[in-house]
Every structure is written in C-alpha cells, then in structure tokens.
Design a protein around this motif. Structure first.
Motif, short mmCIF file in Angstrom:
data_model
loop_
_atom_site.label_atom_id
_atom_site.label_comp_id
_atom_site.label_asym_id
_atom_site.label_seq_id
_atom_site.Cartn_x
_atom_site.Cartn_y
_atom_site.Cartn_z
N ASP A 52 0.82 -1.21 0.00
CA ASP A 52 0.00 0.00 0.00
C ASP A 52 0.85 1.26 0.00
O ASP A 52 0.38 2.33 0.38
CB ASP A 52 -0.94 0.01 1.21
N HIS A 53 2.12 1.14 -0.43
CA HIS A 53 3.00 2.31 -0.38
C HIS A 53 4.16 2.14 -1.36
O HIS A 53 4.44 1.04 -1.84
CB HIS A 53 3.57 2.48 1.04
N PHE A 54 4.82 3.25 -1.65
CA PHE A 54 6.02 3.24 -2.49
C PHE A 54 7.27 3.04 -1.62
O PHE A 54 7.27 3.38 -0.43
CB PHE A 54 6.14 4.54 -3.28
N GLU A 55 8.32 2.52 -2.24
CA GLU A 55 9.58 2.31 -1.54
C GLU A 55 10.74 2.83 -2.37
O GLU A 55 10.67 2.89 -3.60
CB GLU A 55 9.79 0.82 -1.23
N ASN A 56 11.84 3.18 -1.70
CA ASN A 56 13.05 3.61 -2.38
C ASN A 56 13.69 2.44 -3.10
O ASN A 56 13.40 1.28 -2.83
CB ASN A 56 14.04 4.19 -1.36
N LEU A 57 14.60 2.76 -4.03
CA LEU A 57 15.34 1.70 -4.72
C LEU A 57 16.16 0.89 -3.72
O LEU A 57 16.30 -0.33 -3.85
CB LEU A 57 16.26 2.32 -5.78
N VAL A 58 16.72 1.59 -2.72
CA VAL A 58 17.46 0.93 -1.64
C VAL A 58 16.77 1.30 -0.33
O VAL A 58 16.52 2.48 -0.07
CB VAL A 58 18.93 1.41 -1.60
N PRO A 59 16.41 0.30 0.51
CA PRO A 59 15.70 0.61 1.76
C PRO A 59 16.48 1.59 2.63
O PRO A 59 17.68 1.42 2.86
CB PRO A 59 15.59 -0.76 2.44
N VAL A 60 15.79 2.62 3.10
CA VAL A 60 16.40 3.63 3.95
C VAL A 60 15.44 3.93 5.10
O VAL A 60 14.28 4.30 4.86
CB VAL A 60 16.69 4.94 3.18
N PRO A 61 15.86 3.77 6.37
CA PRO A 61 14.96 4.10 7.49
C PRO A 61 14.72 5.60 7.56
O PRO A 61 15.65 6.40 7.36
CB PRO A 61 15.73 3.60 8.72
N VAL A 62 13.47 5.98 7.82
CA VAL A 62 13.12 7.39 7.93
C VAL A 62 13.75 8.00 9.16
O VAL A 62 14.26 9.11 9.16
CB VAL A 62 11.59 7.57 7.96
N MET A 63 13.73 7.24 10.28
CA MET A 63 14.33 7.69 11.54
C MET A 63 15.50 6.78 11.91
O MET A 63 15.50 5.59 11.61
CB MET A 63 13.28 7.66 12.67
N SER A 64 16.50 7.36 12.59
CA SER A 64 17.61 6.56 13.07
C SER A 64 17.15 5.70 14.24
O SER A 64 16.07 5.89 14.79
CB SER A 64 18.77 7.47 13.50
N GLU A 65 18.00 4.76 14.63
CA GLU A 65 17.67 3.88 15.74
C GLU A 65 18.56 4.21 16.93
O GLU A 65 19.68 4.70 16.78
CB GLU A 65 17.84 2.42 15.33
N ASP A 66 18.04 3.95 18.13
CA ASP A 66 18.84 4.19 19.32
C ASP A 66 19.80 3.01 19.53
O ASP A 66 19.85 2.07 18.74
CB ASP A 66 17.95 4.42 20.55
N GLN A 233 15.81 9.43 -3.54
CA GLN A 233 15.81 8.69 -2.27
C GLN A 233 15.14 9.55 -1.20
O GLN A 233 15.75 10.44 -0.62
CB GLN A 233 17.24 8.34 -1.85
N HIS A 234 13.87 9.30 -0.97
CA HIS A 234 13.13 10.15 -0.05
C HIS A 234 11.91 9.40 0.49
O HIS A 234 11.91 8.17 0.59
CB HIS A 234 12.72 11.44 -0.76
N PHE A 235 10.83 10.12 0.78
CA PHE A 235 9.58 9.53 1.24
C PHE A 235 8.47 10.55 1.01
O PHE A 235 8.73 11.64 0.49
CB PHE A 235 9.66 9.10 2.71
N SER A 236 7.24 10.23 1.36
CA SER A 236 6.13 11.13 1.07
C SER A 236 5.04 10.99 2.13
O SER A 236 5.09 10.12 3.00
CB SER A 236 5.54 10.84 -0.32
N GLY A 237 4.02 11.85 2.02
CA GLY A 237 2.88 11.80 2.93
C GLY A 237 2.56 13.17 3.50
O GLY A 237 3.47 13.91 3.89
N ARG A 238 1.26 13.49 3.54
CA ARG A 238 0.83 14.79 4.06
C ARG A 238 0.16 14.67 5.43
O ARG A 238 -0.13 15.68 6.07
CB ARG A 238 -0.15 15.45 3.08
N PHE A 239 -0.11 13.43 5.87
CA PHE A 239 -0.72 13.28 7.19
C PHE A 239 -0.18 12.02 7.86
O PHE A 239 1.02 11.91 8.07
CB PHE A 239 -2.25 13.29 7.06
N LEU A 240 -1.01 11.04 8.16
CA LEU A 240 -0.57 9.88 8.93
C LEU A 240 0.00 8.77 8.05
O LEU A 240 0.88 8.03 8.49
CB LEU A 240 -1.74 9.33 9.75
N LYS A 241 -0.46 8.62 6.85
CA LYS A 241 -0.03 7.52 5.99
C LYS A 241 1.33 7.82 5.39
O LYS A 241 1.55 8.88 4.82
CB LYS A 241 -1.06 7.26 4.89
N GLN A 242 2.24 6.85 5.50
CA GLN A 242 3.59 7.03 4.98
C GLN A 242 3.69 6.53 3.54
O GLN A 242 3.20 5.45 3.20
CB GLN A 242 4.59 6.25 5.85
#
Length: 275
Positions: A52-66, A233-242
């Motif tokens: 139900d969503h688009f993905e980058n050519l290479v997986p990239v996390p939107v947020m870093s991990e602790d 290499q990015h992402f999208s969304g204007r509200f809750l859906k990524q």
C-alpha cells in the motif's frame, strides 16, 4: 441525572466536539485526498509500489535507531516540534535580492532560486516553476516549520504565465496548497510523480493538464521540451499515511540545454546512473 452523570455527559459532549473538530480540520482541501480508482490501479502496477506504499530503490529508514536498536520516531518527532531551537533560526532577516521575473525575456535561459527548494527556470523559451512555496509556514499548523524572515518574498503575482509547474512530491514544504491555488490560473501543465496528480485533480486542475509518471519515464510536452521523471531517495505523505504517493527528481531536456533537479532526499547510486 446525578452530578457524576452530568459531568460524564458533559465530558462526552466535549470529546465528541473535539473529535468532530479534528475530523473536519484534517478533511480540509489543503490535506488533499489519497489516490483511488484508476489512478490507484496505475500506481499498484508500478514496480516501486509494495502493498500500500512506495519504496526507495534501496531501503532507507526514515528515523535513526537508538543504541538498543529501537526506532525513536516519537523522540525525534517531539524534538523536532518542541525541542530547543537555539541556533536554528537566524537572528536577523535573510538578505534577499528579488528578481523582477516579469521583466525576464522569455528567450533568456535563467535559474532563479526562490528559497528552500523553489526555483523559477527559463529553458529553451519555456517557463518552469519547481516546488513553489510562498506561504509563511510549510505545515498544516501555523506554528510549525515557519519560513525564516526574508526568505519568502515572492508571491503568485510576481510570476508570468507558467508553462510547467513541476512538483517533486507531496510534502508540505514542496506542495503548498495556498501557493498552488494562487498560481492556478497561470499554469498550463503540471508534471509530477505517480499519485501526486490526485491533489491537483481535487483542487480543480484540468485532467489533461496533469502529467504524472513513474520513475524513468519521459514526458514530451512539446517538440522542444521533454521532462524525465527520475528516482529520488526520499519519502512522502501529508498526514498519517507514509509513502502513499511517489517522489522524484526531474530532468528538463531542450535542444540546446538540459537541467537536472535532484528532488528532495539523500545521496544514492541513482545519481551515478542518472549522470
């Protein structure tokens, strides 16, 4: 009715009113409607659409991990919204040299930076406007992502007729509803990646003026201008859906000159391939 029942009823009414207010607010036109029908089917046929969503050519996390390997999306978002802004905002208005765009001869090739990721381009006699944002803030809420003083000196009235309005993706700091609507009567063609055309169709743009394509697709607008929709290499969304719609870079090709706009996002192998 007991006092307790009266209080509970009042709280229930307040809660219902608040919920109704939120529902009404997020359904304002500026949020836009997600793609459906034939447009959604076309998106689902893309090799870059998964589930139900688009993905980058290479997986990239939107947020870093602790350190524990857990996503700290909440912490990062909290810091972005309410964290210490010291040193992040200029102490004085930014110095700006405002170009008289109406006085630029159409045949003169030019690139004018309008602030952030907004550009006015004249290329091979064509006028192109990229990701314009003229509002004082780039978010659904007035107190978030406000423009620096002096950085948003242009308005829709400063522009001539626009041959191509080029949108790289649907984030608020690139796709700005008030700006788009103010420019609407001046725009001949809209070029955007898959799904983003849904916003323009909802906002009253003519269907035949909207050109939305997948990565690595050429859009021939005239005998002298082609626009290539390219990976980013990015992402999208204007509200809750990524990532409900695609994001992109673009190459504008004319007989004498070409211009590459990377779009928003990070570095990746796609730059070498495009080059």
């Amino acid at each position: 009715m007991t006092r307790r029942e009266f209080i509970l009823a009042g709280l229930g009414l307040l809660g219902a009113a608040a919920a109704g207010g939120v529902y009404s607010y997020v359904h304002r036109p500026k949020f836009g409607e997600l793609p459906s029908g034939d447009r959604l089917k076309r998106m689902q046929a893309s090799p870059h659409y998964h589930g139900d969503h688009f993905e980058n050519l290479v997986p990239v996390p939107v947020m870093s991990e602790d350190e524990g390997g857990h996503e700290n999306r909440f912490v990062a978002t909290w810091k972005f919204l309410f964290g210490d802004k010291k040193g992040l905002v200029p102490a004085h208005p930014l110095p700006t040299e405002k170009t008289n765009l109406l006085a630029l001869p159409r045949e003169q090739d030019a690139v004018v930076w309008l602030g952030h990721s907004s550009f006015f381009v004249q290329l091979g006699g064509c006028r192109i406007l990229i990701d314009p944002v003229f509002s004082s803030y780039a978010s659904p809420l007035w107190f978030i992502n406000r423009a620096f003083a002096g950085s948003n000196v242009y308005t829709a009235e400063d522009f001539p007729e626009i041959d191509v309005l080029a949108m790289s993706h649907d984030h608020w700091d690139h796709l700005d509803y008030p700006t788009v609507m103010a420019l609407k009567s001046r725009v001949h063609h809209v070029v955007c990646p898959l799904g983003v055309g849904a916003y323009f169709e909802q906002w009253g743009f003519a269907k035949d003026s909207i050109h939305e394509e997948d990565w690595d697709t050429e859009i021939k607008l005239s005998a002298t201008l082609s626009v290539h929709i390219l990976p980013s290499q990015h992402f999208s969304g204007r509200f809750l859906k990524q990532n409900p719609t695609l994001w992109c870079g673009m190459a504008f090709i004319t007989p004498k000159r070409s211009l590459y706009y990377t779009g928003d996002g990070g570095y990746g192998a796609h730059f070498k391939v495009i080059g």
